[in-house]
Design a protein around this motif. Structure first.
Motif, PDB file in Angstrom:
ATOM      1  N   SER A  53      30.406  11.399 -21.974  1.00  0.00           N
ATOM      2  CA  SER A  53      31.330  11.206 -20.863  1.00  0.00           C
ATOM      3  C   SER A  53      30.743  10.206 -19.861  1.00  0.00           C
ATOM      4  O   SER A  53      31.441   9.348 -19.334  1.00  0.00           O
ATOM      5  N   ASP A  54      29.439  10.325 -19.579  1.00  0.00           N
ATOM      6  CA  ASP A  54      28.760   9.458 -18.608  1.00  0.00           C
ATOM      7  C   ASP A  54      27.267   9.723 -18.740  1.00  0.00           C
ATOM      8  O   ASP A  54      26.865  10.708 -19.353  1.00  0.00           O
ATOM      9  N   THR A  55      26.440   8.852 -18.138  1.00  0.00           N
ATOM     10  CA  THR A  55      24.993   9.029 -18.318  1.00  0.00           C
ATOM     11  C   THR A  55      24.396  10.049 -17.344  1.00  0.00           C
ATOM     12  O   THR A  55      23.205  10.327 -17.398  1.00  0.00           O
ATOM     13  N   GLU A  61      27.681  11.737  -6.466  1.00  0.00           N
ATOM     14  CA  GLU A  61      28.160  11.041  -7.665  1.00  0.00           C
ATOM     15  C   GLU A  61      29.539  10.426  -7.409  1.00  0.00           C
ATOM     16  O   GLU A  61      30.216  10.781  -6.446  1.00  0.00           O
ATOM     17  N   GLU A  97      34.669  10.318 -10.524  1.00  0.00           N
ATOM     18  CA  GLU A  97      34.861  10.619 -11.953  1.00  0.00           C
ATOM     19  C   GLU A  97      33.772  11.571 -12.463  1.00  0.00           C
ATOM     20  O   GLU A  97      34.048  12.549 -13.157  1.00  0.00           O
ATOM     21  N   ILE A  98      32.526  11.281 -12.067  1.00  0.00           N
ATOM     22  CA  ILE A  98      31.414  12.124 -12.528  1.00  0.00           C
ATOM     23  C   ILE A  98      31.468  13.488 -11.835  1.00  0.00           C
ATOM     24  O   ILE A  98      31.255  14.528 -12.461  1.00  0.00           O
ATOM     25  N   LYS A 115      33.856  15.591 -13.592  1.00  0.00           N
ATOM     26  CA  LYS A 115      33.311  16.068 -14.874  1.00  0.00           C
ATOM     27  C   LYS A 115      32.346  17.232 -14.625  1.00  0.00           C
ATOM     28  O   LYS A 115      32.347  18.231 -15.349  1.00  0.00           O
TER      29      LYS A 115
END
Ligand SMILES: Cc1cc2nc3c(=O)[nH]c(=O)nc-3n(C[C@H](O)[C@H](O)[C@H](O)COP(=O)(O)OP(=O)(O)OC[C@H]3O[C@@H](n4cnc5c(N)ncnc54)[C@H](O)[C@@H]3O)c2cc1C
Length: 469
Positions: free
Chosen positions: A353-355, A412, A415-416, A419
């Motif tokens: 999804s993301d780092t 963050e 978006e993060i 999540k």
């Protein structure tokens, strides 16, 4: 110290009357997390989880869990390696961690098996062990180790002196060519130079300590024997990089930095190269992109490069080609996570999804940490990522108050943060494991341990190390 459920189940499987401690813990939600890979990132995640009383099973493909600390960093980083190994040992010898050596995800155990066993979460801390493939014509005709990649080459350098070493032996020859441009490619070029000098000195009957030579630098080390580097007449190893020397990623360029800052970083890069050259005498040729590897009877005999043009924005072939004769080409153009059949890939990395969360898109409850997802080969970055994600998973599994856990995503992007809230909701609402689930995990882990005669972390470690020395 409170013992975990898993510890009790594994060490005392035939308990008829449950010890008080188990009864106490049955009042709480039971959680057991599977961590794949026990090095910097894996051990740090385990540490964060055990700090919150969560049991952890660490599945490690090798006998010892030191990952790139032992097999990536060249062995002249002895002090740093000892320090990091000590930290890993402390974290993994915690009584709520069960270590499972010689157990490779994708071969000895699968993600599906771990999901079926109802582990509370699965954390992939398996690093980046696949060398990014070099694209050059003629590679398929090389059948021996005269063309090789950085990871196995450094592994050889770190272990060849051990009593029971049975791995490959790399034919380090003078004039080796290293394709790459990062810090690891400097390490590879240094190994080539140190080994070439060692060979020349041994021909003169001099016993050589390559680690002392690295620490002092070649000229100072040779001065001990009243020898000058020039007298050895060595054809130096050479790094070929596709962009300019100021572009080599030897010092990090902050995103969106000012032109002044940019120039400063570029100067640092050039300085790093100059200092390394002064001590180890390897050369650097910027603006070269490999085109073709030439070989005779399966062994490398040369390499042709495209000469490149680069103005800081557009990288293009100049039309000129350069041919260099050499008997060894080592590709050091980066490491990427090893593909695993159950984990979808997005180009060279896992489909995440993301780092920040490293959340594997295909599954709920499966997250990557450290080098496996950060894209950065750096101990501190791996540790920090594992610490943050480990603490976040632990708090979520413990269903801590949302206001407290929210600190994890405050800074963050939206978006993060979204999540992370989704992950928090999933983990915090996840039902705990019942006794039957815990017993199934304990049986599974117990069988894997039995296969390799593993009893406890410290005695296992001692027995492996004693076989090496
Ligand atoms: C040549 C070189 C020099 C370096 N020099 C420095 C330096 O000077 N300073 C610095 O900060 N960093 C340096 N690094 C980078 C640093 O070593 C790594 O970034 C860091 O150690 C990565 O830690 P990690 O825990 O994320 O991954 P790793 O150390 O790669 O750990 C992954 C673990 O997972 C295990 N594993 C992998 N696949 C599986 C599987 N399928 N099943 C079970 N277990 C598995 C591995 O055996 C390993 O134990 C260097 C790297 C290299 C290659």
């Amino acid at each position: 110290m409170k013992r975990g459920y898993l510890y009790i189940l594994l060490t005392n499987k035939k308990i008829i009357q449950k010890p008080k401690i188990i009864e106490e813990r049955q009042m709480q939600k039971k959680q057991i997390v599977a961590v794949i890979g026990g090095a910097c990132a894996g051990s740090e995640v385990a540490h964060q989880l055990t700090q919150k009383g969560i049991d952890v099973v660490v599945f490690e493909q090798n006998s010892l869990p030191y990952g790139k600390i032992e097999d990536g960093l060249p062995r002249w980083h002895g002090k740093l390696q000892d320090r990091e190994i000590k930290k890993i040992d402390e974290k993994l010898s915690h009584s709520n961690v069960r270590f499972v050596p010689h157990c490779k995800l994708g071969e000895d155990v699968s993600v599906q098996q771990l999901l079926d066993l109802k582990f509370s979460a699965i954390i992939l801390a398996n690093g980046a062990w696949k060398d990014r493939p070099l694209r050059a014509e003629g590679l398929d005709k090389v059948t021996d180790l005269t063309f090789c990649y950085q990871n196995p080459f450094i592994y050889w350098f770190n272990h060849y002196h051990e009593k029971n070493y049975q791995g490959e032996t790399y034919p380090v020859s003078e004039g080796a060519i290293v394709v790459g441009g990062g810090l690891a490619s400097i390490d590879v070029a240094k190994v080539c130079q140190l080994e070439s000098v060692k060979k020349k000195l041994e021909e003169r009957g001099i016993e050589v300590d390559v680690i002392a030579m690295e620490h002092k630098g070649i000229p100072k080390y040779l001065a001990n024997f009243d020898i000058k580097y020039e007298d050895l007449n060595i054809k130096p190893a050479c790094i070929y990089y596709r962009r300019r020397d100021i572009d080599m990623p030897l010092a990090e360029m902050p995103k969106g930095c000012t032109p002044e800052k940019k120039e400063k970083v570029q100067n640092v890069r050039v300085k790093i190269l100059a200092n390394a050259n002064k001590k180890y005498f390897f050369e650097v040729r910027p603006l070269h992109l490999p085109k073709e590897i030439h070989s005779t009877d399966g062994s490398v005999s040369g390499i042709t490069f495209h000469k490149m043009n680069y103005d800081g924005e557009k990288l293009e072939k100049s039309g000129e080609e350069v041919h260099v004769e050499t008997n060894l080409v080592i590709s050091s153009i980066g490491s990427i996570p090893e593909p695993l059949s159950e984990i979808p890939m997005e180009w060279e990395t896992y489909d995440i999804s993301d780092t920040v969360t490293g959340a594997i898109n295909k599954y709920e409850g499966v997250y990557g940490v450290g080098n496996a997802v950060t894209g950065k080969g750096n101990i501190m970055v791996s540790n920090r990522h594992a610490k943050n994600m480990g603490a976040f998973v632990a708090s979520s599994l413990k269903s801590e108050e949302k206001e407290n856990v929210a600190k994890s995503w405050e800074k963050e992007t939206q978006e993060i943060a979204d999540k992370m809230q989704e992950i928090y909701a999933y983990l915090s609402e996840k039902p705990g494991l019942d006794d039957e689930d815990c017993t199934k995990i304990a049986d599974f882990v117990g069988d894997l341990n039995k296969k390799v005669d593993y009893d406890n972390y410290n005695s296992w470690k001692e027995s492996i190390l004693s076989q090496r020395n």
